[in-house]
Design an enzyme around this catalytic site. Structure first.
Site, mmCIF file in Angstrom:
data_model
loop_
_atom_site.group_PDB
_atom_site.id
_atom_site.type_symbol
_atom_site.label_atom_id
_atom_site.label_comp_id
_atom_site.label_asym_id
_atom_site.label_seq_id
_atom_site.Cartn_x
_atom_site.Cartn_y
_atom_site.Cartn_z
ATOM 1 N N LYS A 109 14.357 -33.436 86.471
ATOM 2 C CA LYS A 109 13.792 -33.985 85.274
ATOM 3 C C LYS A 109 15.136 -34.783 84.560
ATOM 4 O O LYS A 109 16.101 -34.205 84.394
ATOM 5 C CB LYS A 109 13.409 -33.206 84.182
ATOM 6 C CG LYS A 109 12.772 -33.579 82.880
ATOM 7 C CD LYS A 109 12.494 -32.641 81.813
ATOM 8 C CE LYS A 109 11.920 -33.195 80.668
ATOM 9 N NZ LYS A 109 11.262 -32.171 79.896
ATOM 10 N N ASP A 160 3.914 -26.784 72.928
ATOM 11 C CA ASP A 160 2.917 -27.615 73.686
ATOM 12 C C ASP A 160 2.345 -27.106 74.838
ATOM 13 O O ASP A 160 2.321 -27.590 76.001
ATOM 14 C CB ASP A 160 3.950 -28.837 74.259
ATOM 15 C CG ASP A 160 3.246 -29.877 74.706
ATOM 16 O OD1 ASP A 160 2.339 -30.146 73.983
ATOM 17 O OD2 ASP A 160 3.923 -30.865 75.259
#
Length: 392
Positions: A93, A190
């Site tokens: 990432k 989330d």
């Protein structure tokens, strides 16, 4: 290769967090960490070991971040698949170079501090980081894609009920660990199907801690601004008042359960959210109408009752009347369901009926100016159902 015990970087990330956690100074942060009465970690969660990578290693692994290796892209980060020289498959990432927002850089570092000590079979395994020539998080690669892709991408076969139930239980266990079993009380913020990755044998892995917050045990909640997350999953107390605690994740998990059961998207093309659609069905007790038509009658009725009842508790408007993840797991797995235990007083039921979720979410939608193709996420710049769904 240099290895680092995660605890040895605690002071570094404590300093990096300075100014990130609203209202917390460095000294308060340290006191909160040392004074909290942590829940003992389960035996299957040993202290994790990080690996510090050089830029050359991750560049070589991803073929110099080739576009062919790009498997996910969001508002401020990209995810690439790669392979190390020893054959280990990884997901990298990367904070995008286009992102010059200092707050995003701090959030990125905070994410390392949050996930660096997490270790559980149902949480995506953090492998290491790189801070040379940019900021990078490295994870063990999960080959199964996301739950969202398996539910909504037509190129995947219809997910059978046994697999759906396994995913629901595993995700609940992972979330329970974050709330109770982890040394730091973590609120994910989330939880959704595109952030639940799958192993080759469909074991769920909670991923993407970019919005996660850790809370000291003596705090009942945390107030956060700006509001971030994904519409259709946001608990009322969060998108109205910015209040975050474990029940914020519980609400999102309830939405996730409904998505698993029904195969419907959290927000459909007409902007109807899944919990508004499901509540009348749940209240009428016609839970068989919740089941994904593609499954047909091939489901376990007792498991459906458990998942549907757990979902009905999780999506309650009042956080006070939502269960903890410990209680969710009890409902989903153990013995007879004691519905009387969860019966709300009549005055509370009347207040529950007054909530107009859709109106409130339209208001949020208008405020953030989010388009339907972005899945109503304040963080997404692309549709969230790509090849492997490493949602960033």
């Amino acid at each position: 290769m240099k290895y680092i015990r995660s605890n040895s970087l605690k002071r570094f990330f404590s300093l990096k967090r300075h100014g990130l956690e609203e209202g917390i100074t460095i000294e308060e942060d340290k006191r909160a960490f040392s004074n909290s009465k942590f829940v003992q970690e389960p035996e299957h969660s040993p202290k994790p070991t990080w690996r510090c990578f050089s830029f050359k290693e991750i560049s070589d692994a991803t073929n110099a971040f080739s576009p062919e290796n790009l498997v996910g892209k969001g508002g401020y980060a990209e995810v690439y698949k790669g392979m190390l020289r020893d054959g280990e498959k990884i997901a990298v990432k990367r904070l995008t170079k286009a992102c010059n927002d200092e707050r995003k850089e701090k959030e990125f570092l905070t994410e390392i501090g949050t996930i660096g000590h997490v270790s559980h079979p149902n949480v995506l395994s953090f492998f290491g980081c790189c801070m040379d020539n940019g900021l990078y998080l490295i994870f063990h690669f999960s080959s199964g894609g996301s739950v969202a892709s398996h539910l909504h991408d037509e190129k995947f076969p219809v997910m059978d009920w046994k697999t759906r139930y396994k995913i629901a239980i595993g995700t609940a266990r992972g979330l329970h660990y974050l709330h109770k079993g982890c040394k730091r009380r973590i609120i994910h913020r989330d939880i959704k199907s595109s952030n639940i990755l799958l192993t080759a044998d469909f074991e769920p892995l909670i991923s993407d801690f970019g919005l996660a917050k850790w809370l000291p045990s003596q705090w009942t909640h945390h107030s956060i601004a700006p509001i971030e997350g994904t519409f259709g999953h946001l608990a009322p107390e969060y998108y109205m008042h910015g209040i975050v605690d474990e029940k914020t994740d519980v609400f999102a998990f309830g939405v996730f359960l409904l998505e698993i059961i029904s195969g419907r998207r959290p927000v459909d093309g007409s902007h109807q959210n899944i919990h508004s659609w499901a509540k009348p069905i749940l209240n009428q007790g016609e839970i068989e109408k919740l089941v994904d038509p593609r499954v047909g009658g091939a489901y376990d009725a007792s498991q459906l009752i458990r998942l549907a009842f757990a979902a009905s508790l999780c999506i309650r408007a009042s956080s006070t009347w939502r269960p903890t993840m410990s209680e969710v797991l009890e409902v989903m797995q153990e013995g007879e369901i004691d519905k009387e235990r969860w019966k709300m007083p009549k005055e509370e039921e009347k207040e529950e009926e007054l909530w107009e979720f859709e109106d409130l979410e339209y208001e949020c939608d208008s405020y953030f100016s989010i388009s339907p193709q972005d899945s109503f996420s304040t963080r997404s710049s692309l549709p969230c159902y790509n090849q492997l769904n490493y949602y960033v």
